[in-house]
Enzyme design. Structure first.
Site, short mmCIF file in Angstrom:
data_model
loop_
_atom_site.label_atom_id
_atom_site.label_comp_id
_atom_site.label_asym_id
_atom_site.label_seq_id
_atom_site.Cartn_x
_atom_site.Cartn_y
_atom_site.Cartn_z
N CYS A 168 -6.40 8.64 -9.42
CA CYS A 168 -5.71 9.94 -9.36
C CYS A 168 -4.38 9.83 -10.13
O CYS A 168 -3.52 9.02 -9.77
CB CYS A 168 -5.46 10.33 -7.90
N CYS A 180 -7.35 20.80 6.64
CA CYS A 180 -6.06 20.92 5.96
C CYS A 180 -6.39 20.62 4.51
O CYS A 180 -6.81 19.49 4.20
CB CYS A 180 -5.08 19.91 6.55
N ARG A 200 1.69 25.32 3.62
CA ARG A 200 2.70 24.29 3.83
C ARG A 200 3.43 23.92 2.54
O ARG A 200 2.82 23.58 1.53
CB ARG A 200 2.08 23.03 4.42
N CYS A 243 0.40 13.28 11.16
CA CYS A 243 -0.66 13.07 10.18
C CYS A 243 -0.64 11.63 9.67
O CYS A 243 0.38 11.15 9.16
CB CYS A 243 -0.47 14.04 9.02
N CYS A 300 -4.94 1.21 -3.84
CA CYS A 300 -6.13 2.09 -3.84
C CYS A 300 -6.90 1.94 -5.16
O CYS A 300 -6.30 1.92 -6.23
CB CYS A 300 -5.70 3.54 -3.63
N CYS A 345 -0.81 9.64 -8.50
CA CYS A 345 -0.61 8.92 -7.25
C CYS A 345 0.05 7.54 -7.39
O CYS A 345 -0.46 6.66 -8.08
CB CYS A 345 -1.94 8.77 -6.51
N CYS A 351 -3.75 14.58 12.91
CA CYS A 351 -4.33 14.85 11.59
C CYS A 351 -4.50 13.49 10.90
O CYS A 351 -3.71 12.57 11.15
CB CYS A 351 -3.38 15.75 10.78
N1 SAM Z 1 -6.46 8.56 -0.19
C1 SAM Z 1 -6.71 9.77 0.47
C2 SAM Z 1 -7.13 10.88 -0.48
O1 SAM Z 1 -6.87 10.80 -1.67
O2 SAM Z 1 -7.72 11.86 0.01
C3 SAM Z 1 -5.57 10.25 1.32
C4 SAM Z 1 -4.13 10.13 0.83
S1 SAM Z 1 -3.70 11.01 -0.63
C5 SAM Z 1 -2.17 10.27 -1.05
C6 SAM Z 1 -3.34 12.64 -0.05
C7 SAM Z 1 -2.87 13.67 -1.04
O3 SAM Z 1 -1.52 13.46 -1.39
C8 SAM Z 1 -3.54 13.77 -2.39
O4 SAM Z 1 -4.78 14.42 -2.33
C9 SAM Z 1 -2.54 14.57 -3.20
O5 SAM Z 1 -2.83 15.95 -3.11
C10 SAM Z 1 -1.21 14.24 -2.52
N2 SAM Z 1 -0.34 13.47 -3.43
C11 SAM Z 1 -0.46 12.16 -3.74
N3 SAM Z 1 0.48 11.79 -4.62
C12 SAM Z 1 1.23 12.89 -4.88
C13 SAM Z 1 2.35 13.14 -5.72
N4 SAM Z 1 2.87 12.20 -6.48
N5 SAM Z 1 2.86 14.39 -5.73
C14 SAM Z 1 2.32 15.37 -4.97
N6 SAM Z 1 1.27 15.19 -4.16
C15 SAM Z 1 0.71 13.98 -4.12
C1 DTB Z 2 -0.65 16.53 1.24
O1 DTB Z 2 -1.19 17.54 0.72
N1 DTB Z 2 0.52 16.04 0.85
C2 DTB Z 2 0.83 14.84 1.61
C3 DTB Z 2 -0.31 14.79 2.66
N2 DTB Z 2 -1.17 15.85 2.25
C4 DTB Z 2 -1.03 13.55 2.92
C5 DTB Z 2 1.00 13.63 0.78
C6 DTB Z 2 2.07 13.77 -0.28
C7 DTB Z 2 2.22 12.47 -0.95
C8 DTB Z 2 3.35 12.45 -1.93
C9 DTB Z 2 3.49 11.15 -2.61
C10 DTB Z 2 3.80 10.00 -1.70
O2 DTB Z 2 4.71 10.09 -0.84
O3 DTB Z 2 3.16 8.93 -1.84
FE1 SF4 Z 3 -6.08 6.67 -3.68
FE2 SF4 Z 3 -3.90 8.06 -4.13
FE3 SF4 Z 3 -6.21 8.98 -5.04
FE4 SF4 Z 3 -5.73 8.96 -2.37
S1 SF4 Z 3 -4.65 10.17 -3.92
S2 SF4 Z 3 -7.58 8.31 -3.41
S3 SF4 Z 3 -4.45 7.11 -2.22
S4 SF4 Z 3 -5.19 7.08 -5.69
#
Ligand code: SAM
Ligand code: DTB
Ligand code: SF4
Length: 338
Positions: free
Chosen positions: A59, A190, A262, A99, A55, A62, A130
């Site tokens: 963030c 959500c 959740r 989802c 990606c 992430c 979702c």
């Molecule tokens: N790329 C899309 C976005 O950012 O909207 C969808 C996937 S993104 C991984 C979805 C959500 O996962 C993020 O907005 C964040 O709140 C959660 N998330 C990602 N990495 C995480 C982590 N290490 N711990 C907790 N939540 C995480």
């Molecule tokens: C949300 O709030 N938490 C989920 C889902 N929406 C998409 C994602 C959590 C991701 C945790 C890190 C990972 O597994 O990559």
């Molecule tokens: Fe990309 Fe992760 Fe940010 Fe979603 S949360 S936009 S997957 S870097």
């Protein structure tokens, strides 16, 4: 104790809730929970990463951001057949909502027909659908709705005043805009955030304030506890006090009484006792299945055993679908005399 649906929460009001004695806060949250839900029911969703890693966003939490070198192997969009096989497994294991997540900043228009095909296929299994694909335009949101998408997940992630420390490649306002496209297209939202990223209690209150003051409360509110992944900038952040996590769940329940709150990422590292406290504080939804997107989640056997120990049961889909749109009984504001 009574709850009303408000969209004008002030941060000081939320902070005052956070600062209540723990037992009093839990009592208030549990009382609100019973006004709209059966507290023995928990909504069960399963996640699948349909497009992983690589990606371009930054963030800081992430593991899928390409720039952080976390060891997550990038994978292109899965085939509909492969997604369908996973959805069937999730349904057989007892999930009611499926989802699909993609590590995109936003989908390209050419991706939408492929995702639409997945949505149609998953919906035909009788599962709620979702997706979380990043930012959406109005047209994209309408196309996903037309394919049968029930919910779109797009998190605010954190308080507006902490956001700039976590994400630099898009603005807080971009998130609000996507949510507005999703609502306008007639999908359920959500939307939640992450705690344990080094924010203050005031900023946790600020996240919940921003969520509760959206034009409509999100139908589902994922509260994620940061999963610390080596290679991400937030790896090594001081752990959040578990009781503060429970407080966050309780305040979310009080200010968004009709929403599914959740217990999301971070459950694998929680003991059964901490999860039980979260359910007592008003959490009524989980991610279920061995994996979140790229990181681990409790085994389904462990979750089923926990449900059995606590006398909890999966929420039937008709309850889920009806809750937020049920007739609202207007009652005096929370915090006023019981
Ligand atoms: N790329 C899309 C976005 O950012 O909207 C969808 C996937 S993104 C991984 C979805 C959500 O996962 C993020 O907005 C964040 O709140 C959660 N998330 C990602 N990495 C995480 C982590 N290490 N711990 C907790 N939540 C995480
Ligand atoms: C949300 O709030 N938490 C989920 C889902 N929406 C998409 C994602 C959590 C991701 C945790 C890190 C990972 O597994 O990559
Ligand atoms: Fe990309 Fe992760 Fe940010 Fe979603 S949360 S936009 S997957 S870097």
């Amino acid at each position: 104790m009574s709850a009303t649906i408000r969209h004008d929460w002030r941060r000081e009001e939320l902070l005052a809730l956070f600062e209540l004695p723990f037992t009093e806060l839990l009592h208030r949250a549990a009382s609100v929970h019973r006004q709209y839900f059966d507290p023995a029911e928990v909504q069960v969703s399963t996640l699948l990463s349909v497009k992983t890693g690589g990606c371009p966003e930054d963030c800081a939490y992430c593991p899928q951001a390409q720039r952080y070198h976390t060891g997550v192997e990038a994978q292109k969009l899965m085939s509909t057949e492969a997604v369908l096989a996973k959805a069937k497994q999730a349904r057989a294991a007892g999930a009611s909502r499926f989802c699909m997540g993609a590590a995109w900043r936003s989908p390209k228009d050419r991706d939408i027909p492929k995702v639409a095909e997945m949505i149609r296929a998953v919906k035909a299994l009788g599962l709620e659908t979702c997706a979380t694909l990043g930012m959406l335009s109005g047209e994209q949101a309408h196309a996903l709705k037309a394919a049968g998408l029930d919910y779109y997940n797009h998190n605010l992630d954190t308080a507006p005043d902490f956001y700039g420390e976590i994400v630099h490649t898009r603005e807080f306002q971009d998130r609000l805009d996507t949510l507005s496209h999703v609502r306008d297209a007639g999908m359920k939202t959500c939307c939640g955030g992450i705690v344990g990223m080094g924010e203050t209690r005031e900023q946790r209150a600020g996240l919940l304030q921003a969520l509760a003051n959206l034009p409509a409360h999100p139908d589902s509110v994922p509260i994620n506890r940061l999963v610390q992944v080596a290679g991400t900038p937030l790896h090594g952040t001081a752990e959040l006090d578990p009781f503060e996590f429970v407080r966050t769940v309780a305040v979310a329940r009080i200010v968004m009484p009709q929403s599914m709150v959740r217990l999301s990422a971070g459950r694998e590292g929680m003991g059964d006792e901490l999860q039980a406290l979260c359910f007592a504080a008003g959490a009524n939804s989980i991610f279920y299945g061995e994996k979140l997107l790229t990181t681990g989640n409790p085994d389904t056997e462990r979750d089923m055993a926990l449900f059995a120990r606590l006398g909890l049961r999966p929420m039937p889909v008709e309850v889920e679908a009806g809750t937020v749109h049920a007739d609202i009984v207007e009652v005096p504001a929370c915090g006023q005399a019981a």
